[in-house]
Design an enzyme around this catalytic site. Structure first.
Site, PDB file in Angstrom:
ATOM      1  N   GLU A   1      -4.345   6.163  15.738  1.00  0.00           N
ATOM      2  CA  GLU A   1      -5.290   6.728  14.775  1.00  0.00           C
ATOM      3  C   GLU A   1      -6.656   6.078  14.977  1.00  0.00           C
ATOM      4  O   GLU A   1      -6.765   4.850  14.950  1.00  0.00           O
ATOM      5  CB  GLU A   1      -4.779   6.481  13.346  1.00  0.00           C
ATOM      6  CG  GLU A   1      -3.458   7.179  13.064  1.00  0.00           C
ATOM      7  CD  GLU A   1      -2.641   6.533  11.948  1.00  0.00           C
ATOM      8  OE1 GLU A   1      -3.162   5.644  11.262  1.00  0.00           O
ATOM      9  OE2 GLU A   1      -1.470   6.913  11.796  1.00  0.00           O
TER      10      GLU A   1
ATOM     11  N   GLU B   1       2.693   7.727  11.944  1.00  0.00           N
ATOM     12  CA  GLU B   1       3.125   6.644  12.829  1.00  0.00           C
ATOM     13  C   GLU B   1       4.444   6.942  13.526  1.00  0.00           C
ATOM     14  O   GLU B   1       4.647   6.554  14.679  1.00  0.00           O
ATOM     15  CB  GLU B   1       3.219   5.335  12.055  1.00  0.00           C
ATOM     16  CG  GLU B   1       1.871   4.699  11.703  1.00  0.00           C
ATOM     17  CD  GLU B   1       1.144   5.355  10.551  1.00  0.00           C
ATOM     18  OE1 GLU B   1       1.750   6.228   9.885  1.00  0.00           O
ATOM     19  OE2 GLU B   1      -0.023   5.018  10.301  1.00  0.00           O
TER      20      GLU B   1
ATOM     21  N   HIS C   1      -2.579  -4.668   4.351  1.00  0.00           N
ATOM     22  CA  HIS C   1      -3.485  -4.922   5.479  1.00  0.00           C
ATOM     23  C   HIS C   1      -3.409  -6.365   5.971  1.00  0.00           C
ATOM     24  O   HIS C   1      -4.251  -6.781   6.750  1.00  0.00           O
ATOM     25  CB  HIS C   1      -4.933  -4.611   5.079  1.00  0.00           C
ATOM     26  CG  HIS C   1      -5.213  -3.154   4.886  1.00  0.00           C
ATOM     27  ND1 HIS C   1      -4.717  -2.445   3.826  1.00  0.00           N
ATOM     28  CD2 HIS C   1      -5.923  -2.265   5.628  1.00  0.00           C
ATOM     29  CE1 HIS C   1      -5.127  -1.182   3.910  1.00  0.00           C
ATOM     30  NE2 HIS C   1      -5.856  -1.041   4.994  1.00  0.00           N
TER      31      HIS C   1
HETATM   32  C1  LIG Z   1       0.725   5.015   6.798  1.00  0.00           C
HETATM   33  C2  LIG Z   1      -0.721   4.693   6.923  1.00  0.00           C
HETATM   34  N1  LIG Z   1      -1.290   4.739   8.138  1.00  0.00           N
HETATM   35  C3  LIG Z   1      -2.592   4.425   8.286  1.00  0.00           C
HETATM   36  C4  LIG Z   1      -3.361   4.073   7.225  1.00  0.00           C
HETATM   37  C5  LIG Z   1      -4.842   3.690   7.415  1.00  0.00           C
HETATM   38  N2  LIG Z   1      -5.688   4.705   6.802  1.00  0.00           N
HETATM   39  C6  LIG Z   1      -6.194   4.540   5.569  1.00  0.00           C
HETATM   40  S1  LIG Z   1      -7.019   5.894   5.051  1.00  0.00           S
HETATM   41  C7  LIG Z   1      -6.734   6.710   6.503  1.00  0.00           C
HETATM   42  C8  LIG Z   1      -7.245   8.103   6.667  1.00  0.00           C
HETATM   43  C9  LIG Z   1      -6.771   9.001   5.573  1.00  0.00           C
HETATM   44  O1  LIG Z   1      -7.293  10.277   5.722  1.00  0.00           O
HETATM   45  P1  LIG Z   1      -7.037  11.414   4.646  1.00  0.00           P
HETATM   46  O2  LIG Z   1      -5.580  11.536   4.388  1.00  0.00           O
HETATM   47  O3  LIG Z   1      -7.740  12.625   5.118  1.00  0.00           O
HETATM   48  O4  LIG Z   1      -7.676  10.857   3.303  1.00  0.00           O
HETATM   49  P2  LIG Z   1      -9.215  10.477   3.031  1.00  0.00           P
HETATM   50  O5  LIG Z   1      -9.357   9.032   3.378  1.00  0.00           O
HETATM   51  O6  LIG Z   1     -10.057  11.371   3.853  1.00  0.00           O
HETATM   52  O7  LIG Z   1      -9.418  10.674   1.561  1.00  0.00           O
HETATM   53  C10 LIG Z   1      -6.002   5.909   7.365  1.00  0.00           C
HETATM   54  C11 LIG Z   1      -5.604   6.294   8.735  1.00  0.00           C
HETATM   55  C12 LIG Z   1      -2.729   4.033   5.970  1.00  0.00           C
HETATM   56  N3  LIG Z   1      -3.387   3.690   4.860  1.00  0.00           N
HETATM   57  N4  LIG Z   1      -1.418   4.352   5.850  1.00  0.00           N
END
Ligand SMILES: Cc1ncc(C[n+]2csc(CCOP(=O)(O)OP(=O)(O)O)c2C)c(N)n1
Ligand SMILES: Cc1ncc(C[n+]2csc(CCOP(=O)(O)OP(=O)(O)O)c2C)c(N)n1
Ligand SMILES: [Mg+2]
Ligand SMILES: [Mg+2]
Lengths: 326, 381, 326, 381
Positions: free
Chosen positions: A31, A62, A131
């Site tokens: 990602e 994942e 984190h």
């Molecule tokens: C299982 C998991 N993988 C990776 C992350 C890291 N992460 C936090 S926010 C995000 C993007 C989320 O995108 P979206 O679902 O479109 O929500 P937005 O942040 O745009 O509101 C990622 C990859 C996480 N929090 N949880």
């Protein structure tokens, strides 16, 4: 000149770059690893130079990342997969434990899965929940995986080279709080074995075993102890599966005391395995029980508490004193 | 406030090309009740009829939410918070959907639903604890039927579905709304939530804020068709609503919730919106997206849109706007003061709440830690 | 009469039935738990008597099962979830580790998640891959979970009652190879604490610590050793998180020797934690290092090899001899 | 053997109610080219034209597969196998799809694809090792491009997708086929596979054998709409084919594979069939389903159907059937003999293959185990 001063993050980046250059089968997946270069910039610039076909921004899933990496490996690729943070590896846990770890044995060796899973891990960066975790024990118990974690830039570079070259799945834990520590990397050196521990400070009174982010902490503890006239040996484990017990044994036969330090919770952590095995190997040498310093049996706390939760200089020295008091 | 609650059952296709069903070339239709210029339009399936007071109320909600959000961003820059995830640009999606819920409904947010929290009555300062690092969630979920923020992407979709299954078992007529993002739509947990919700006909509305980005990844990295279509394959309806149109979001969400509470099962709403700011304060969007995109979306700003409507129709006067400005300032000040005064948790708090019924090891570690801390006190003595 | 001779499987069934009868909030969920009564018939007859609303056949998705159970618990229910086999818990691992285990702490105690996860575990049933594993260590390292495992029918009954009554998430590992072992259950008894170990055989020369399926093996080993004049004490741990270290310590202070036995791989297994902590607690009492008997660092093997892979009488006795030889 | 490979691109809807698109009341349409009575019918989107030899070949495949399968069941009852997962009733779904693959395609099976293995040239006796307990998979996946059986439900859908992504990277025109069941459709991994396949336009065909049951659970416990519809929401086509009609399965699968290899991306095939036997030899289906259901499906038996066709059209004579009977007997005998002669693995095999490059702990444990075993030898001496 092949010697450069690099941060750990940059050393990993350089190592990935070398791998992409030298082996067309190497892929980077995860990602935000592409255009953004990863949230820690570890893959910075790689997509720009090697294209979207080799440095792949994946969907946010994942299990999908690891599962497709397995398929790509079956097709002959060598994927290096990024899990964005330690706490987000668990959706992939099933693929890692039931597939990635077991497929080579299941196939009686007829398929190989040279997949590297990079996981920035550990705390002390003031982050929100999920984190800052150190889940290495949850992988070490699982046969079929190899687990390594560098503590410095040179290891970061070379251990990544070796992890990618390995025909086994390797989980490569990156000590995220040390990403910006800088040291010399000789990219033309001949590295030692991937799974060998290294004595990073010699001493005679007690052995400190640590890996990843805690190596620096232990070196600081040893320096502080030296001022009080205590001579601590520090062993950087480098590999959590396999563990270089021979190296620890050699050190403990000399110092007769051992303290194991990691960020992960003590209960069922790496320290337990090391304590159990070294006690068995060095039963008549040990003057004190092997002591363990690590996280508590609690979810990683809010960041304003992490200084208390994590082993720091004082807690290490406290255990050193306790061990020396036997 | 009246909303045609049976609307959602009608076919989405039937609305194509009609007034209120906005569709750019190649883009799927979109339920809209207020144009970017602030003009009211009708939609064949969704209608809404709000009093001037209600309209001003929605405007107030959005303005205060944005102000709170901006203040939090500032506090992060000043070091008072470790991180902030701004909702800038998503106010209509959140206020519209949040105001569509009833008190007895239950809300499962992501980490960005500050506007929904506002609608539920959660004190905004409570949201800041986790971003400051003093807790992992500073409110009682059952006080406002607003669950804690969930950071692991997609997990809460299953919690919401299970909760909704429980509502159905209880024979209650409440409903659940589960928020998630465009990125989250790729997670297996969200898909499993769709499956469970469909099989058990659970009263849950899946509310996907498609803000076009998952950190640095555009929605094309998650899907090649519009996300609202995902629902069909699981056997329940999906609809795309203009996420910057608070009226449309309100109407569509209310219809979906009513549908759920009357036993018609789950529904997916894709609120098509835009993350106008960075992913979080740690993010640098200039690395992956162009300013022009943001500018394009600024023209669709949800707050300006409703303001234009209020002004055009003469529904709010200068006095209203001025009063709201003062209210915003007061809120900002309260937030600032509260955050700055937020104490660090006591060290022993680490050992609390891991278990409800206690655990021998925790007791042992707590005692050891207390002794360890006491040893410093002794040394100092 | 409240005393009955029941198999372990029937005792769990009876306990679930009692719970369904006495608490309308108790639910049973899982794959095939309804009409079929579970692949091991542990939930036999429950759907027939309590209806599909209380005994729920779920879609085939473990993350979904645990995730919705969490939601149901938030709504006030007390779900008892079945994972069909040990090796299939991993798709649910993320929900268990990041949500189920942490939500109570995340909410500062304001929500409780009284979810029980039943997992038939362990080998020796001649099954194909993924059906014979012992993953308890992978959960014990995670704070927020409690882990118990009965070794006999009475415990099977009562520990399930207590697990359901607990306001914490409990993983209840069922020793599937012992499902048909029969013993008396007094359903009117007053049970001891859920997480207390129990000395199931007194001895003076060495302590065997085991849990679940290995308790019987250790009792057999103790009987065999007795014929050779060795007096072994056997402690049934019953709980893997928390571990009743006090009970082990008391025994070891008496016997001065300890062997820990489990089916799970030794590396990073329960034995490591027990060895480390007991060595620290009993450093001056131990005449020999704590020895561990368990599975090897390999995927659980094909069933024709499981007799060699699993700790049996001979391997336990071999370790006993080694410990006694110190 | 010719199959209209462009067919799949046409709309599924257009075929409704026409010849070949069978649809019982309330049931969705279904691609069919051979009625249960053995009558050839045409389908607007899928056509097939096979020589008598090819038809006899398919018949032979199905008969031998069933015989092998029956023999394995018997061997399990005799204690030679620990378990057997019978494909009884699913021969057409497996032979039709298996025969649609090219040598360079890659197959990811579940644990029940004995018929597909047969088509791929995997020696059937190799399939028995894992059920006997002498290995976890007794063949080299790369020899026949037929992956090992995967037991954890749904996992292989992602492996297949990744493999297909690799094919696309290589610029090859091979395709991948991923098998899974109706139950598996609920797993998050299958959903994530759909997402990845769609986003990367991977050349993978998802082949779902809906045999109506996941152990004791009927398909209604997994979905409330036909499974083939799942695909739409992910942006690729889905089709339901009569899974007991080997011709239809062959035509549809070949079209889907051709589509994939020409860069048109993934497709979902739902082969509507029936598990005529128990889930495995450990299962007792009388506990959860009625005999009548099975009887209903026996009338649609895939083998009888093709036999009726061969006889009706005079495409096979007594001699053919008699020869096949002998071939079956010979196969059965060979299977029997081979299984009975299968040696138990050497004890030291436990320590092999956990790693490709070795692992210090494995070496240590191997040595300890060898010493331990040797100690018994000493004692006996
Ligand atoms: C299982 C998991 N993988 C990776 C992350 C890291 N992460 C936090 S926010 C995000 C993007 C989320 O995108 P979206 O679902 O479109 O929500 P937005 O942040 O745009 O509101 C990622 C990859 C996480 N929090 N949880
Ligand atoms: C992750 C996982 N959970 C549970 C099981 C146990 N199990 C084996 S087969 C099966 C049912 C599968 O049904 P389906 O996908 O329809 O395939 P079929 O057996 O009908 O061919 C279950 C629940 C498993 N193998 N893997
Ligand atoms: Mg987004
Ligand atoms: Mg099935």
């Amino acid at each position: 000149m092949s010697v450069e001063k690099l941060t750990i993050a940059k050393a990993i980046n350089a190592s990935l770059r070398t791998a992409l250059e030298t082996d067309p089968k190497v892929l980077i997946m995860g990602e935000d690893v592409g255009k953004l270069g990863g949230v820690f910039r570890v893959t910075d610039g790689l997509q720009k130079d090697f294209g979207e076909d080799r440095v792949i921004d994946t969907p946010l899933a994942e299990s999908g990342i690891v599962g497709t990496a397995i398929g790509l490996a079956l097709r002959g690729y060598r994927p290096v997969v990024e899990i964005q943070f330690d706490g987000f590896v668990f959706p992939a846990y099933d693929q890692i434990v039931t597939q990635l770890a077991k497929m080579h044995a299941r196939a009686l060796g007829k398929v190989k899965l040279p997949v590297v899973i990079r996981i920035p891990y550990g705390g002390a960066i003031g982050a929100v929940e999920h984190h800052s975790e150190s889940p290495e024990a949850l992988f070490a118990h699982v046969a079929g995986l190899k687990i390594v974690t560098p503590s410095n830039s040179a290891d970061a570079y070379w251990m990544m080279q070796q992890a990618i070259q390995s025909d086994d799945p390797v989980i490569y834990f990156e000590p995220k709080r040390r990403y910006h520590d800088r040291a010399e990397v000789d990219t033309a050196a001949i590295p030692g074995p991937l799974h060998a521990a290294r004595t990073v400070r010699e001493g005679t009174d007690l052995t400190l075993v640590a890996y990843g982010p805690m190596v620096k902490t232990c070196l600081e503890a040893a320096a502080a102890a030296a001022e009080e006239g205590k001579s601590l040996e520090v062993v950087d484990l480098r590999s959590v599966s396999p563990i270089d017990f021979d190296a620890i044994q050699r050190s403990v036969e000399k110092t007769r005391r051992l303290v194991v330090v990691h960020e992960a919770p003590v209960f069922f952590g790496s320290g337990a395995e090391i304590a159990a095995r070294i006690t068995e190997r060095c039963f008549y040498h040990l003057e004190a029980p092997v002591l363990r310093v690590g996280g508590y049996h609690a979810p990683y706390p809010p960041s304003r508490l992490e200084d208390e939760y994590l082993p720091g200089l004082d807690r290490v020295l406290d255990s050193v004193d306790r061990a020396l008091a036997y | 406030m009246t909303v045609d609650s049976t609307a959602a059952r009608k076919s989405r296709r039937s609305g194509a090309k009609r007034a209120g069903a906005k569709k750019a070339a190649g883009e799927p239709e979109l339920v809209q009740l207020l144009t970017p210029e602030g003009e009211r339009v009708e939609h064949p399936d969704y209608s809404i009829d709000l009093s001037p007071e209600e309209l001003r109320g929605l405007y107030r909600d959005m303005v205060l939410t944005r102000r709170f959000d901006g203040e939090a961003t500032t506090l992060q820059r000043q070091g008072e918070l470790g991180l902030w995830a701004s909702l800038l640009g998503q106010e209509a999606a959140q206020i519209g959907s949040g105001r569509a819920t009833r008190d007895d409904d239950y809300v499962f947010p992501t980490y960005r639903e500050h506007g929904v929290a506002w609608c539920r009555g959660v004190d905004p300062t409570n949201l800041l604890g986790m971003f400051r690092g003093v807790n992992h969630g500073g409110w009682d979920p059952n006080e406002n039927n607003f669950h804690l923020y969930t950071i692991v992407i997609g997990s809460q979709a299953l919690h919401a579905t299970g909760y909704a299954m429980g509502i159905a078992k209880d024979g209650a007529d409440s409903a659940v709304i589960a928020y998630f993002g465009d990125g989250a739509s790729s997670q297996g947990d969200v898909a499993e939530a769709f499956t469970f919700a469909a099989v058990y006909n659970a009263p849950v509305v899946f509310f996907c804020q498609n803000n076009q980005w998952a950190i640095s990844e555009p929605t094309e990295k998650q899907t090649r068709v519009p996300l609202y279509q995902r629902a069909q394959g699981y056997g329940f309806p999906g609809v795309r609503v203009d996420g910057n149109d608070v009226l449309a979001v309100l109407a569509v969400t209310k219809a979906a919730l009513d549908r759920a509470r009357t036993g018609e099962g789950p529904m997916l709403i894709e609120a098509f919106t835009y993350r106008m700011g960075a992913h979080t304060t740690s993010d640098d969007p200039t690395r992956y997206r162009r300013d022009e995109e943001r500018e394009l979306w600024e023209a669709k700003d949800p707050i300006l849109r409703l303001r234009a409507h209020l002004e055009r129709e003469g529904l709010a006067d200068e006095e209203f706007f001025a009063a709201l400005e003062s209210e915003s300032d007061a809120l900002a000040k309260r937030v600032r003061d509260t955050v700055r005064a937020m104490p660090d948790p006591d060290h022993m708090a680490m050992f609390e709440h891991t278990y409800a019924d206690g655990h021998a090891l925790v007791d042992e570690e707590r005692a050891q830690f207390a002794a360890y801390q006491a040893s410093f006190a002794e040394e100092t003595n």
